[in-house]
Structure formats: structure tokens, C-alpha cells
Design a protein around this motif. Structure first.
Motif, PDB file in Angstrom:
ATOM      1  N   MET A   1      36.717  42.018  61.448  1.00  0.00           N
ATOM      2  CA  MET A   1      35.158  43.129  61.109  1.00  0.00           C
ATOM      3  C   MET A   1      34.112  42.216  61.696  1.00  0.00           C
ATOM      4  N   LEU A   2      33.368  41.033  62.172  1.00  0.00           N
ATOM      5  CA  LEU A   2      32.121  40.803  62.520  1.00  0.00           C
ATOM      6  C   LEU A   2      32.646  41.352  63.750  1.00  0.00           C
ATOM      7  N   LYS A   3      33.542  41.615  64.531  1.00  0.00           N
ATOM      8  CA  LYS A   3      33.651  41.917  65.950  1.00  0.00           C
ATOM      9  C   LYS A   3      33.380  42.912  66.195  1.00  0.00           C
TER      10      LYS A   3
ATOM     11  N   LYS B   1      38.440  36.406  48.173  1.00  0.00           N
ATOM     12  CA  LYS B   1      36.947  37.383  48.003  1.00  0.00           C
ATOM     13  C   LYS B   1      35.737  37.627  49.148  1.00  0.00           C
ATOM     14  N   ASP B   2      36.389  36.226  49.677  1.00  0.00           N
ATOM     15  CA  ASP B   2      34.700  36.218  50.819  1.00  0.00           C
ATOM     16  C   ASP B   2      35.345  37.773  51.684  1.00  0.00           C
ATOM     17  N   SER B   3      36.115  36.932  52.432  1.00  0.00           N
ATOM     18  CA  SER B   3      36.824  38.363  52.734  1.00  0.00           C
ATOM     19  C   SER B   3      36.696  39.655  52.533  1.00  0.00           C
ATOM     20  N   LYS B   4      37.347  40.167  51.272  1.00  0.00           N
ATOM     21  CA  LYS B   4      37.416  41.534  50.724  1.00  0.00           C
ATOM     22  C   LYS B   4      35.477  41.898  51.434  1.00  0.00           C
ATOM     23  N   LYS B   5      34.669  40.912  50.632  1.00  0.00           N
ATOM     24  CA  LYS B   5      33.004  40.632  51.296  1.00  0.00           C
ATOM     25  C   LYS B   5      32.921  41.502  52.534  1.00  0.00           C
ATOM     26  N   ILE B   6      33.006  40.870  52.866  1.00  0.00           N
ATOM     27  CA  ILE B   6      32.760  40.897  54.712  1.00  0.00           C
ATOM     28  C   ILE B   6      33.117  42.240  54.964  1.00  0.00           C
ATOM     29  N   SER B   7      34.359  42.909  54.612  1.00  0.00           N
ATOM     30  CA  SER B   7      35.218  44.088  55.275  1.00  0.00           C
ATOM     31  C   SER B   7      34.755  44.838  54.561  1.00  0.00           C
ATOM     32  N   LYS B   8      34.160  45.093  53.294  1.00  0.00           N
ATOM     33  CA  LYS B   8      33.125  45.933  52.675  1.00  0.00           C
ATOM     34  C   LYS B   8      31.879  46.334  52.780  1.00  0.00           C
ATOM     35  N   PHE B   9      31.061  44.937  53.550  1.00  0.00           N
ATOM     36  CA  PHE B   9      29.960  44.741  54.077  1.00  0.00           C
ATOM     37  C   PHE B   9      30.012  45.669  55.473  1.00  0.00           C
ATOM     38  N   VAL B  10      30.962  45.442  56.625  1.00  0.00           N
ATOM     39  CA  VAL B  10      30.874  45.439  57.870  1.00  0.00           C
ATOM     40  C   VAL B  10      31.373  47.134  57.720  1.00  0.00           C
ATOM     41  N   LYS B  11      32.201  47.060  56.803  1.00  0.00           N
ATOM     42  CA  LYS B  11      32.457  48.839  56.901  1.00  0.00           C
ATOM     43  C   LYS B  11      31.661  49.655  56.262  1.00  0.00           C
ATOM     44  N   SER B  12      30.235  49.627  55.314  1.00  0.00           N
ATOM     45  CA  SER B  12      29.331  50.344  54.847  1.00  0.00           C
ATOM     46  C   SER B  12      28.117  50.409  55.785  1.00  0.00           C
ATOM     47  N   LEU B  13      28.798  49.747  57.149  1.00  0.00           N
ATOM     48  CA  LEU B  13      27.824  50.200  58.154  1.00  0.00           C
ATOM     49  C   LEU B  13      28.107  50.629  59.229  1.00  0.00           C
TER      50      LEU B  13
END
Length: 135
Positions: free
Chosen positions: A45-47, A112-124
Motif C-alpha cells: 500500500m505504501l509503495k 487492524k493495523d493493516s486494514k487501517k493503512i489500506s483504508k487510509f492509502v486508498k482514500s488518498l
């Protein structure tokens, strides 16, 4: 920015998280593999965000390094610091027969952490009108 490449990275990241969730149905639970897949999802996601920002990501598994660069592109990535720190240890240790003590609580937090990162990145990441409607 190559939209197709960004979409491919997002797809692979989503597949890792989906696989981690699927493994929750196994007994006994494969805590190490689930945590590893959660870390892999976050890394991809970060990449994907790097690529979305027209920067090719380095070959690293270090989520903090990746997140710090994302923060240069978008300051709000600071809010993912805790999630990245917690997931970082799962990049390589679970793949080898080391004595990594992972509990059920650790595994639940990794998901939980992975889902948060996924949702966050996808929102941007907005690649086209359809993505904007789904954000």
C-alpha cells in the motif's frame, strides 16, 4: 504516474490482506503467516502511494522508511506511525524458524493495523472518476 501500475500494487496489497483474513478460519491459527501477510499488505500500500506520487519505491521492507517518504508527499501519513512500527517486525522474522513470540492479540492488532493503512492509502489515491466515487 502510470495508473495501471498503481492499480496493480493496490490489487496485490488487497490480496495479501484478503489472504490474511482467510487464514483466520484455520485451526490452529497460523499467527506468523497472518502477521507476515498484514505487513506485506501495508508495504505494498505504501509503495503504491510512492508510485502514485511519481516516485519509484526502493527495495525495502522497512515500513517506517516507506511511511516517512509518504509523509513528505502528504503530511497526514504521520498518523500511521504506530501501525507501521508495530507491523515492521513481521517483514521477515515470521518467514524463518526463529523464536518470534506472536500472540493472538498481536495477530488481531496486525490485521487492524493493516486494514487501517489500506483504508487510509486508498482514500488518498484517486486514479479516475470511479475511484473518486468509491473513496
Amino acid at each position: 504516474m502510470d495508473k495501471a501500475i498503481v492499480k496493480e500494487w493496490l490489487k496485490y496489497a488487497s490480496n495479501d490482506l484478503e489472504a490474511a483474513n482467510h487464514l483466520l478460519s484455520l485451526h490452529p491459527l497460523k499467527l506468523e503467516i497472518i502477521c507476515y501477510l498484514c505487513q506485506q499488505s501495508a508495504e505494498k500500500m505504501l509503495k503504491a502511494f510512492w508510485l502514485y506520487s511519481d516516485v519509484f519505491p526502493p527495495k525495502t521492507h522497512d515500513l517506517e522508511l516507506l511511511r516517512n517518504k509518504c509523509e513528505e508527499f502528504h503530511a497526514s501519513f504521520l498518523e500511521l506511525a504506530g501501525e507501521c512500527i508495530r507491523l515492521n517486525d513481521y517483514s521477515s522474522q515470521p518467514r524463518y524458524p526463529f523464536n518470534l513470540e506472536i500472540t493472538d492479540d498481536d495477530m488481531q492488532m496486525a490485521i487492524k493495523d493493516s486494514k487501517k493503512i489500506s483504508k487510509f492509502v486508498k482514500s488518498l489515491i484517486i486514479l479516475d472518476k470511479e475511484d473518486e466515487d468509491n473513496a
